[in-house]
Design a protein around this motif. Structure first.
Motif, PDB file in Angstrom:
ATOM      1  N   MET A   1       0.880  -1.305   0.083  1.00 11.22           N
ATOM      2  CA  MET A   1       0.140   0.021  -0.121  1.00 11.22           C
ATOM      3  C   MET A   1       0.807   1.193  -0.155  1.00 11.22           C
ATOM      4  O   MET A   1       0.608   2.249  -0.602  1.00 11.22           O
ATOM      5  CB  MET A   1      -0.875   0.021   1.308  1.00 11.22           C
ATOM      6  CG  MET A   1      -2.036  -0.999   1.028  1.00 11.22           C
ATOM      7  SD  MET A   1      -3.151  -0.555  -0.058  1.00 11.22           S
ATOM      8  CE  MET A   1      -3.909   1.011   0.368  1.00 11.22           C
TER       9      MET A   1
ATOM     10  N   VAL B   1       3.816   1.666  -1.166  1.00 11.82           N
ATOM     11  CA  VAL B   1       4.381   1.827  -2.935  1.00 11.82           C
ATOM     12  C   VAL B   1       3.479   2.319  -3.635  1.00 11.82           C
ATOM     13  O   VAL B   1       3.697   3.489  -4.348  1.00 11.82           O
ATOM     14  CB  VAL B   1       5.085   0.587  -3.389  1.00 11.82           C
ATOM     15  CG1 VAL B   1       5.589   1.032  -4.645  1.00 11.82           C
ATOM     16  CG2 VAL B   1       6.210   0.086  -2.482  1.00 11.82           C
ATOM     17  N   LYS B   2       2.090   1.946  -3.293  1.00 10.32           N
ATOM     18  CA  LYS B   2       1.035   2.150  -4.307  1.00 10.32           C
ATOM     19  C   LYS B   2       0.677   3.819  -4.172  1.00 10.32           C
ATOM     20  O   LYS B   2       0.361   4.647  -4.996  1.00 10.32           O
ATOM     21  CB  LYS B   2      -0.102   1.387  -4.139  1.00 10.32           C
ATOM     22  CG  LYS B   2      -1.600   1.680  -5.018  1.00 10.32           C
ATOM     23  CD  LYS B   2      -2.545   0.630  -4.673  1.00 10.32           C
ATOM     24  CE  LYS B   2      -3.924   1.177  -5.276  1.00 10.32           C
ATOM     25  NZ  LYS B   2      -4.817   0.125  -5.169  1.00 10.32           N
ATOM     26  N   ASN B   3       0.619   4.196  -2.770  1.00  7.09           N
ATOM     27  CA  ASN B   3       0.296   5.468  -2.460  1.00  7.09           C
ATOM     28  C   ASN B   3       1.554   6.403  -2.927  1.00  7.09           C
ATOM     29  O   ASN B   3       0.973   7.480  -3.378  1.00  7.09           O
ATOM     30  CB  ASN B   3       0.139   5.606  -0.752  1.00  7.09           C
ATOM     31  CG  ASN B   3      -0.995   5.009  -0.412  1.00  7.09           C
ATOM     32  OD1 ASN B   3      -1.993   4.748  -1.209  1.00  7.09           O
ATOM     33  ND2 ASN B   3      -1.246   4.667   1.010  1.00  7.09           N
ATOM     34  N   GLU B   4       2.577   6.075  -2.714  1.00  8.14           N
ATOM     35  CA  GLU B   4       3.721   7.050  -3.582  1.00  8.14           C
ATOM     36  C   GLU B   4       3.795   7.046  -4.777  1.00  8.14           C
ATOM     37  O   GLU B   4       3.854   8.222  -5.515  1.00  8.14           O
ATOM     38  CB  GLU B   4       5.044   6.358  -2.965  1.00  8.14           C
ATOM     39  CG  GLU B   4       5.256   6.176  -1.499  1.00  8.14           C
ATOM     40  CD  GLU B   4       5.568   7.396  -0.818  1.00  8.14           C
ATOM     41  OE1 GLU B   4       5.856   8.428  -1.398  1.00  8.14           O
ATOM     42  OE2 GLU B   4       5.055   7.788   0.493  1.00  8.14           O
ATOM     43  N   LEU B   5       3.236   5.852  -5.625  1.00 15.85           N
ATOM     44  CA  LEU B   5       3.089   6.226  -7.029  1.00 15.85           C
ATOM     45  C   LEU B   5       1.952   6.979  -7.272  1.00 15.85           C
ATOM     46  O   LEU B   5       1.985   7.901  -8.105  1.00 15.85           O
ATOM     47  CB  LEU B   5       2.682   4.670  -7.709  1.00 15.85           C
ATOM     48  CG  LEU B   5       4.070   3.854  -7.568  1.00 15.85           C
ATOM     49  CD1 LEU B   5       3.615   2.392  -8.154  1.00 15.85           C
ATOM     50  CD2 LEU B   5       5.045   4.263  -8.788  1.00 15.85           C
ATOM     51  N   ILE B   6       0.876   6.816  -6.590  1.00 14.52           N
ATOM     52  CA  ILE B   6      -0.258   7.720  -6.863  1.00 14.52           C
ATOM     53  C   ILE B   6       0.158   9.177  -6.668  1.00 14.52           C
ATOM     54  O   ILE B   6      -0.161  10.302  -7.377  1.00 14.52           O
ATOM     55  CB  ILE B   6      -1.454   7.442  -6.037  1.00 14.52           C
ATOM     56  CG1 ILE B   6      -2.258   5.962  -6.550  1.00 14.52           C
ATOM     57  CG2 ILE B   6      -2.792   8.442  -6.027  1.00 14.52           C
ATOM     58  CD1 ILE B   6      -3.124   5.366  -5.720  1.00 14.52           C
TER      59      ILE B   6
END
Length: 401
Positions: free
Chosen positions: A1, A3-8
């Motif tokens: 989660m 990494v996903k938040n950082e990408l978003i």
């Protein structure tokens, strides 16, 4: 989660950045043919570049936060450890001295002149380090004392024929007198109020020099200031530059010795107490007024002597050489290098003066690079290049048999 938040977040940052730069990077109006060119390639470059920069920035920030959360058992950093280890410190000092001695004979006169300017700012940074790094007094008008020293030599030589060697201590004493004059009105001030008053003092000195034509010759300045003499011998331009280089090197070494002794003296301890807490400092019986005045006077002394060397080096001075920008640069050398750290201030001064000079080939990008370095240092190394580490004393019980 995570990494996903950082990408978003990085994707949103890149979209927002593309939106902000869209009128500049994408739209190009041709006024000759009255047409509009759409440069979508630039938009893609901006989006991809800002995405990866945002990801890198977030990664570095996260690493910094993780490092700050860990308990640091040893407060001494790797650079301080090397400086304290005689096995590395003494050979390093020897190599630096040899390099300094042979510098004018290895490099060109142009490079020697640049290094003289850098060493003048090292001296100025070490002087301001007394006021800001040790005593904690934010001084934004430090360039005023620099101007006082330069004009002291120029005017004394012009009217009374005073030589460089007599003007050098006189410039320091006159600047110290002006430091006391500044110190008295600001004894009750601290923080932002102190910074504003010192800033005003610096501007007052510059405006007086610029408008009082009968005294300072106004914007025209003073020319034909003699360079340092050597027992009356006539020296060539190359020899004079080399001689000036050795003079400023000796002055820097003298400054380092004196400030190091002051830092570990009763006066230095009083400055440290004043920096930490003025109320507690006064409650411990330390005279706050005298402590502040000593800091302003001693800090101004080195600026005055630096001004004398500057005037002798350039042989021409005018008020345009002593703007607020010079105060900002000197302040940056202290903050970037490490407040209170002698080695840090020296590194900061050399970096800030030599880096823009050697980035002249990059044109307008050199100031962007300069600003980027400052931002990165303040975010990831807020304590400076070489942080100041106070001496600690441990009392151990002696085992009795």
């Amino acid at each position: 989660m995570t990494v996903k938040n950082e990408l978003i977040k990085s994707i949103l940052a890149s979209i927002w950045f593309m939106f902000l730069t869209f009128p500049i990077m994408v739209i190009k109006v041709n006024t000759v043919t009255d047409t509009v060119e759409w440069r979508w390639y630039n938009m893609a470059v901006v989006g991809i570049g800002s995405f990866f920069i945002s990801m890198l920035w977030r990664y570095l920030i996260r690493k910094k936060e993780e490092g700050s959360k860990k308990e640091k058992k040893d407060t001494v950093g790797p650079v301080q450890r090397i400086l304290q280890d005689k096995k590395y410190f003494l050979p390093g000092i020897g190599a630096a001295l040899l390099f300094t001695i042979f510098f004018p004979h290895i490099f060109s006169m142009y490079q020697t002149n640049i290094m003289i300017s850098a060493l003048i700012y090292v001296m100025l940074g070490l002087g301001l380090n007394i006021v800001i790094g040790l005593a904690g007094l934010l001084d934004l008008g430090y360039v005023a004392f620099f101007a006082v020293g330069a004009y002291s030599y120029a005017l004394l030589n012009l009217h009374y024929g005073v030589t460089f060697w007599i003007a050098l201590p006189l410039g320091g004493l006159i600047a110290a007198f002006f430091g006391i004059i500044l110190g008295y009105p600001v004894l009750r001030l601290r923080g932002d109020y102190l910074a504003i008053v010192t800033l005003g003092f610096g501007e007052i000195i510059r405006l007086v020099l610029e408008n009082w034509n009968e005294f300072s010759f106004g914007p025209s300045g003073i020319a034909n200031i003699p360079k340092p003499g050597f027992f009356g011998f006539e020296l060539s331009l190359q020899a004079t530059t080399t001689f000036t280089f050795y003079i400023i090197v000796l002055l820097v070494l003298f400054t380092i010795f004196v400030i190091n002794r002051l830092q570990n003296s009763r006066i230095g301890r009083a400055w440290s107490a004043l920096k930490d807490d003025e109320v507690a400092c006064q409650a411990m019986g330390i005279d706050k007024a005298k402590t502040k005045l000593r800091a302003f006077a001693l800090g101004a002394t080195w600026a005055g002597m630096g001004g004398v060397v500057f005037a002798a080096k350039t042989t021409f001075i005018n008020p345009a050489s002593f703007t607020i920008w010079e105060s900002v640069i000197i302040l940056c050398t202290v903050v970037l290098g490490g407040m209170g750290s002698i080695a840090g201030v020296m590194c900061g001064a050399l970096l800030l003066i030599l880096l823009p000079e050697y980035l002249r080939d990059f044109g307008e990008f050199r100031m962007i690079t300069f600003g980027t370095v400052l931002v990165l240092m303040m975010v990831f190394r807020p304590g400076g290049i070489i942080e100041n580490v106070r001496n600690t004393y441990k009392f151990e019980k002696s085992s009795q048999s």
